[in-house]
Design an enzyme around this catalytic site. Structure first.
Site, PDB file in Angstrom:
ATOM      1  N   ASP A   1      -2.728  10.824  -7.421  1.00 60.74           N
ATOM      2  CA  ASP A   1      -1.890  10.706  -8.461  1.00 60.74           C
ATOM      3  C   ASP A   1      -2.099   9.411  -9.151  1.00 60.74           C
ATOM      4  OD1 ASP A   1      -1.048  13.281  -7.991  1.00 60.74           O
ATOM      5  OD2 ASP A   1       0.788  12.844  -7.036  1.00 60.74           O
TER       6      ASP A   1
ATOM      7  N   GLU B   1       5.482  17.871  -8.708  1.00 56.90           N
ATOM      8  CA  GLU B   1       6.536  17.157  -7.994  1.00 56.90           C
ATOM      9  C   GLU B   1       7.883  17.220  -8.743  1.00 56.90           C
ATOM     10  OE1 GLU B   1       4.076  13.769  -5.954  1.00 56.90           O
ATOM     11  OE2 GLU B   1       4.970  13.220  -7.686  1.00 56.90           O
TER      12      GLU B   1
END
Length: 283
Positions: free
Chosen positions: A58, A175
């Site tokens: 990420d 997420e």
């Protein structure tokens, strides 16, 4: 996307709320997100952006987008545009080699390394010195992990503030739906270039941008708990949930009703983490 009859009753609403699209093209998404960040910086006259680099996919992808955005701005005449990548280890990071590999891929304008261990430990000790006691060692370790994440936020804003800049976050839809971030820690940011992407789409974006496979396919871990070093995100999710299942849910594919119900429940109880602070006048 499957027919609505195959999906959990709340699935489509959650997909819409988190901005997950039914189609995905890595090249187009890269261009769009680089342009988005560059335009935001230009519009707000904030010519420095800051991001913590952990060594995971990420932050690697987000970091490369940031560097390409400021490079674009410089090519457009904004010579002062700059990206600062910050390493924020708690002491010595076990996967430091991955973090250095990420930095080589990102090629940031400037790199800082700031150890958050002294400040995170001092904050925990100050709480304990007040007479406050934790339920047990496990709870204390979990809270300490959140302190680490929040100290990283403090440091990034200190650097961004010194440069009249902004702090970039790495949160994405997979997420966000799980509330898998620390409130006012890694969730305390100014802009989220990966918003609306599933985990597999973040990986695809990384591959398109040229990230090494070792970073693209790395098993994700927040690594905040000292009593559970290297604990994976999927272990933290519990209930057998994986990014593969979560991504399917968010991309409008049918998943087991048990898995869908767990995702919907988690999404519901973590709503407060995705919202601005509550107030009497908000509806």
């Amino acid at each position: 996307m499957s027919s609505s009859s195959d999906l959990h009753p709340q699935q489509e609403a959650i997909i819409k709320d988190l901005g997950v699209t039914s189609t995905f093209n890595a090249k187009e998404e890269a261009t769009t997100r680089i342009r988005f960040l560059a335009d935001y910086m230009k519009t707000n006259r904030l010519m420095t952006c800051v991001l913590g680099i952990s060594g995971g996919v990420d932050s690697s992808v987000c970091g490369r987008i940031a560097q390409l955005a400021v490079t674009t701005l410089r090519e457009e005449g904004h010579k002062e545009a700059k990206f600062i990548a910050i390493r924020l280890p708690y002491g010595v990071q076990r996967d430091e080699d991955d973090a250095q590999n990420a930095l080589r891929f990102i090629q940031p304008d400037e790199i800082l390394t700031i150890n958050v261990k002294p400040s995170a430990d001092a904050a925990l000790e100050a709480v304990k010195a007040s007479g406050h006691t934790f339920r047990d060692e496990k709870q204390q370790d979990f809270i300490h992990g959140n302190i680490k994440a929040r100290q990283r936020m403090v440091v990034q804003y200190a650097v961004a503030g010194a440069h009249n800049g902004l702090v970039i976050g790495t949160d994405h839809a997979a997420e966000a739906v799980m509330g898998f971030f620390t409130k006012y820690g890694d969730g305390g940011v100014d802009i989220e270039p990966l918003s609306g992407l599933t985990k597999r789409r973040v990986r695809a974006l990384g591959s398109h941008l040229g990230a090494p496979d070792s970073l693209v396919q790395k098993i994700p871990t927040a690594d905040l708990e000292s009593l559970a070093p290297g604990k994976t995100d999927e272990d933290a999710f519990g209930g057998g949930l994986t990014y593969e299942i979560i991504d399917d849910f968010l991309e409008g594919k049918p998943v087991s009703m048990e898995a869908a119900s767990k995702i919907v429940y988690t999404y519901t109880v973590t709503t407060h983490k995705r919202n601005m602070p509550a107030n009497p006048h908000a509806h």
